[in-house]
Enzyme design. Structure first.
Site, PDB file in Angstrom:
ATOM      1  N   HIS A   1     -23.531  -2.251  -0.847  1.00  0.00           N
ATOM      2  CA  HIS A   1     -23.017  -1.948   0.404  1.00  0.00           C
ATOM      3  C   HIS A   1     -24.163  -1.550   1.541  1.00  0.00           C
ATOM      4  O   HIS A   1     -23.985  -0.351   2.095  1.00  0.00           O
ATOM      5  CB  HIS A   1     -22.099  -0.875   0.433  1.00  0.00           C
TER       6      HIS A   1
ATOM      7  N   ARG B   1     -10.265   2.307 -10.965  1.00  0.00           N
ATOM      8  CA  ARG B   1      -9.726   4.023 -11.209  1.00  0.00           C
ATOM      9  C   ARG B   1      -9.303   4.230 -12.503  1.00  0.00           C
ATOM     10  O   ARG B   1      -8.239   4.993 -12.369  1.00  0.00           O
ATOM     11  CB  ARG B   1      -8.588   3.932 -10.033  1.00  0.00           C
TER      12      ARG B   1
ATOM     13  N   HIS C   1     -26.055   3.424  -5.107  1.00  0.00           N
ATOM     14  CA  HIS C   1     -25.502   3.729  -3.574  1.00  0.00           C
ATOM     15  C   HIS C   1     -26.562   4.415  -2.850  1.00  0.00           C
ATOM     16  O   HIS C   1     -26.561   5.663  -3.262  1.00  0.00           O
ATOM     17  CB  HIS C   1     -24.257   4.474  -3.954  1.00  0.00           C
TER      18      HIS C   1
ATOM     19  N   ASN D   1     -17.394   4.779   2.968  1.00  0.00           N
ATOM     20  CA  ASN D   1     -18.950   5.300   2.848  1.00  0.00           C
ATOM     21  C   ASN D   1     -19.641   4.257   2.210  1.00  0.00           C
ATOM     22  O   ASN D   1     -19.343   3.726   1.073  1.00  0.00           O
ATOM     23  CB  ASN D   1     -18.831   6.638   1.970  1.00  0.00           C
TER      24      ASN D   1
ATOM     25  N   ASP E   1     -22.454   4.540  -8.474  1.00  0.00           N
ATOM     26  CA  ASP E   1     -21.856   4.253  -7.309  1.00  0.00           C
ATOM     27  C   ASP E   1     -20.679   5.479  -7.080  1.00  0.00           C
ATOM     28  O   ASP E   1     -19.818   5.803  -8.033  1.00  0.00           O
ATOM     29  CB  ASP E   1     -21.278   2.843  -7.101  1.00  0.00           C
TER      30      ASP E   1
ATOM     31  N   HIS F   1     -13.641  -0.932  -7.224  1.00  0.00           N
ATOM     32  CA  HIS F   1     -13.214   0.558  -8.136  1.00  0.00           C
ATOM     33  C   HIS F   1     -11.730   0.227  -8.769  1.00  0.00           C
ATOM     34  O   HIS F   1     -10.941   0.173  -7.842  1.00  0.00           O
ATOM     35  CB  HIS F   1     -13.114   1.665  -7.185  1.00  0.00           C
TER      36      HIS F   1
ATOM     37  N   ASN G   1     -17.125   4.876 -11.878  1.00  0.00           N
ATOM     38  CA  ASN G   1     -16.745   6.230 -11.371  1.00  0.00           C
ATOM     39  C   ASN G   1     -15.410   6.553 -11.923  1.00  0.00           C
ATOM     40  O   ASN G   1     -14.758   6.898 -11.044  1.00  0.00           O
ATOM     41  CB  ASN G   1     -17.260   6.495  -9.981  1.00  0.00           C
TER      42      ASN G   1
ATOM     43  N   PHE H   1     -12.963   8.683   1.237  1.00  0.00           N
ATOM     44  CA  PHE H   1     -13.607   7.455   1.511  1.00  0.00           C
ATOM     45  C   PHE H   1     -13.319   6.377   0.894  1.00  0.00           C
ATOM     46  O   PHE H   1     -12.991   6.504  -0.504  1.00  0.00           O
ATOM     47  CB  PHE H   1     -15.235   7.683   1.171  1.00  0.00           C
TER      48      PHE H   1
ATOM     49  N   ASP I   1     -16.486  -3.530  -2.291  1.00  0.00           N
ATOM     50  CA  ASP I   1     -16.432  -2.048  -2.438  1.00  0.00           C
ATOM     51  C   ASP I   1     -14.755  -1.617  -2.582  1.00  0.00           C
ATOM     52  O   ASP I   1     -14.449  -0.688  -1.731  1.00  0.00           O
ATOM     53  CB  ASP I   1     -17.095  -1.462  -1.235  1.00  0.00           C
TER      54      ASP I   1
END
Lengths: 316, 441
Positions: B235, B67, B182, B283, B155, B65, B97, B328, B310
């Site tokens: 995951h 961001r 996910h 998570n 995800d 991720h 995401n 998370f 992850d």
């Protein structure tokens, strides 16, 4: 590890929970609470200078009657200045973090902080930031150590000993901070503990010597020395898995009929506030076996002992 | 024009799962950004002494991720790329995401272009399965693929609707791109912060059982069977998820799966050590030891064919919230390589060749990259590893903006000492090259 999270090395004692505390510490608190009750709380003029010049803040992010009031009175009976700060109406509503709120209060040179918060672990987290003692006034589902202490004190006072005493706790154990503090406190004092709840509310992963769990209240009633009746906490997701209030009362409520099946000298406790007619009947509350009002009175004495031990050290 | 430059990596142990080679006798030549057989005559040769080091083809972390766009205080494509280079990683697949969600061809292209401009790691963007990852309307998967999306995922959230998942998997067959789910039944995890086990019960934290993951994994496996679609399980951490994976394998469904390094190294007892520090909040959550053992076994058996971090960086202020309120995620790019060595190779659970497949041929297959490893003519993407170096994880030394990891303070074995992408060093001895190297060849 972020620096903010490094556990500070410090001699300051906090009271974050009863898990892991040793018996000698508990006994010293009980002895001191007995003295407080005899010499101060029970007197018509409650005068002590033990904490004169000391100040502490009750920082409460959740509603409370008994805990907040008894901490405030406990402090005042000992001569301390006590200020109450609530989440509602404070800068928390402007988006201030709980840490900044606590740091600001510390900056005003207070000598201690009593914290209640709906999230488990907040007092423990705050303790890592602060240089003053932190007392857990109840955090989430985790612990409520002064409640545990006042329950210990109430039983100890009535029975003179906690060793081999059989405590039955009935209610939503999984989501109860009172149950956890009672559990660790009574086990540490050599008592046996049986947790009774609808199966979905039992913390089945906790396994300790002297600890048992069951969903069948009627099977354990006759063997109980003390029954701690927990409030059904409707505001805390705990209604999940519970079919109806009527069923709860029928299977786990301390009704008059059930109270009759207890040993002659068995005690009935409830941390309050009560849902009369659900987990406990009014008639049971009125019985001699019920120590509910002793619990409340003892709450003041026990909190005096805690405050004195954590904040009563020498000045300057 | 200047003289042609050639790099010779000599004396290392070349471990190349693409060619199934584990050799002490192979020298690696790099000429003009590609792996070569020998240097052209007259080339200026820079020799790298790789004795005692492992030489690996491009390591891929297919679940990160970054961001970016939208939450650049947590991480950016630039800081994430630097973290990857520092961690010895040559390629990443970025989860969509972001804010807004990477659900349009323009955003996919933007992520790809931004990654190329930074030039430290190859970025394979993953596009959203549904519009805004809201689960209500299929995203334009065809055009996302055209724009460069290597896979699709919502995800952070599961594709909750079975009907939607069926549609997505049906598309995946047609588009030859994998759907990464996910798996989490949110009606069972609602409000939960941790795994429902001893630590949760002691600490009084709201918890959910691992069944919440496994239920949706089973659903997804059955839908993969129904559709003939291409499913990748993000995951996996629950024992019953592995049973579902085994079922899929028996029936020859097209299902692959990844494990995260924190699930390989830690169990939920880490919560008792870290108490209410939310570095352990992730998570799927840290599971009990029995689940960890099952996961290790599944890797050994080849059931789980990818290890991916992850990588989920968060700001310290966010992670400092009360445990139940904190977000998370674990920042994992700079520890994944060492975690793989420490969890799988050092204890002798897997051979180095098999273990490194989890970050090379494994993710290559899932993303459909078709690379050939350190074969002649391939882009010179490689990592040099000191396999015996022991080091203590100190998040303050991370290049990632996210310092959130429960591995902090742990001693790990093995560390990347150099990373090369397209024939250029992106990291040497822990120092990451400055961003803006221009395009990766």
């Amino acid at each position: 590890m972020p620096s903010a999270w490094r556990k500070k090395e410090s001699a300051i004692n906090n009271l974050l929970g009863l898990e892991g505390v040793d018996r000698l510490f508990l006994e010293s608190l009980l002895e001191e609470a007995a003295g407080m009750k005899r010499d101060i709380v029970g007197k018509s003029r409650k005068k002590s200078t033990a904490l004169k010049g000391r100040a502490f803040v009750n920082l409460f992010f959740e509603p409370s009657t008994r805990t907040r009031t008894s901490f405030e009175l406990a402090g005042k009976y000992l001569g301390a200045d006590v200020v109450n700060v609530q989440g509602k109406g404070s800068s928390v509503e402007k988006g201030e973090t709980v840490y900044d709120t606590a740091l600001n209060i510390q900056a005003m040179q207070v000598d201690g902080l009593v914290v209640r918060h709906p999230a488990s672990g907040v007092p423990a987290q705050l303790q890592a930031y602060l240089d003053i003692p932190v007392i857990n006034g109840g955090d989430g589902f985790h612990e409520h150590p002064t409640q545990g202490l006042l329950d210990l004190f109430t039983v100890w006072e009535a029975r003179q000993s906690l060793r081999d005493c059989h405590l039955v706790i009935v209610g939503d154990i999984l989501h109860s901070r009172v149950a956890r503090s009672d559990l660790w406190g009574f086990l540490a004092m050599g008592a046996h503990v049986t947790l009774v709840a609808p199966a979905i509310w039992l913390p089945t992963e906790i396994r300790e010597t002297g600890l048992e769990m069951t969903s069948n209240l009627d099977n354990v009633l006759a063997a109980a020395d003390v029954v701690q009746v927990l409030r059904i906490q409707k505001e805390r997701r705990s209604m999940r898995g519970m079919p109806s209030v009527e069923e709860y009362r029928a299977r786990w409520g301390i009704t008059e009929e059930r109270a009759q099946r207890l040993k002659q000298d068995a005690l009935i406790l409830h941390p309050g506030p009560q849902n009369r007619g659900v987990e406990i009947d009014s008639a049971v509350m009125a019985q001699k076996a019920s120590k509910i009002w002793d619990q409340v009175e003892n709450g003041v004495a026990v909190r005096m002992a805690v405050l004195r031990q954590l904040m009563g050290g020498s000045h300057e | 024009m200047s003289d042609m430059q050639a790099i010779l990596i000599r004396g290392g142990r070349v471990i190349d799962p693409y060619r199934q080679i584990d050799s002490h006798d192979e020298d690696v030549w790099v000429v003009e950004g590609r792996v070569a057989k020998a240097p052209p005559t007259g080339a200026d040769v820079m020799e790298v002494d790789a004795r005692g080091l492992w030489v690996l083809p491009r390591l891929i972390d297919m679940h990160v991720h970054f961001r970016d766009p939208g939450q650049t205080w947590k991480e950016t494509i630039e800081t994430g790329s630097r973290a990857a280079a520092h961690g010895g990683i040559g390629a990443v697949a970025t989860m969509p995401n972001t804010v807004p969600v990477t659900d349009t061809p323009e955003l996919v292209e933007w992520v790809k272009n931004r990654g190329e401009a930074v030039g430290l790691v190859r970025i394979f963007p993953i596009g959203a399965v549904t519009v805004g990852s809201q689960g209500e309307e299929l995203a334009d998967l065809f055009r996302l693929k055209q724009a460069g999306a290597r896979a699709f995922s919502d995800d952070g959230l599961p594709v909750a609707s079975s009907r939607m998942m069926r549609a997505a998997l049906t598309y995946s067959r047609d588009l030859e791109r994998v759907i990464i789910n996910h798996a989490e039944d949110r009606s069972l995890t609602d409000g939960a912060s941790v795994h429902e086990g001893l630590a949760a019960h002691r600490l009084g934290l709201p918890a959910a059982p691992e069944t919440a993951e496994a239920m949706m994994v089973w659903r997804d496996v059955l839908l993969a069977g129904l559709t003939g679609g291409w499913l990748h399980l993000a995951h996996v951490s629950a024992r019953e998820s592995l049973e579902a994976l085994s079922y899929a394998r028996q029936h020859q469904y097209r299902v692959t799966a990844e494990a995260a390094p924190h699930h390989l190294l830690l169990n939920d007892e880490a919560l008792l050590r870290w108490q209410y520090d939310s570095v352990t909040k992730v998570n799927p959550p840290l599971r009990p030891e029995s689940s960890r053992q099952a996961l290790l076994k599944a890797l050994k058996q080849g059931l789980v064919n990818v290890v991916a971090s992850d990588h989920a960086p968060h700001h310290l202020d966010e992670k400092a919230l009360p445990y139940v309120q904190a977000p998370f995620g674990i920042s994992g790019l700079e520890t994944i390589l060492s975690a793989l060595i420490t969890a799988l190779i050092e204890p002798g659970l897997m051979t180095a060749l098999d273990a490194w497949a989890l970050m090379t041929t494994g993710p290559d297959q899932v993303l459909g990259l078709h690379s050939q490893g350190l074969a002649e003519g391939e882009p010179a993407d490689l990592t040099l590893i000191n396999p015996t170096r022991k080091w203590q994880v100190d998040p303050a030394a991370f290049y990632s903006l996210g310092h959130n990891t429960p591995l902090a303070g742990m001693k790990l074995t093995g560390q990347a000492v150099a990373t090369m992408v397209g024939g250029r060093w992106t990291m040497r001895e822990g120092e990451v090259a400055y961003a803006g190297l221009s395009e990766i060849s």
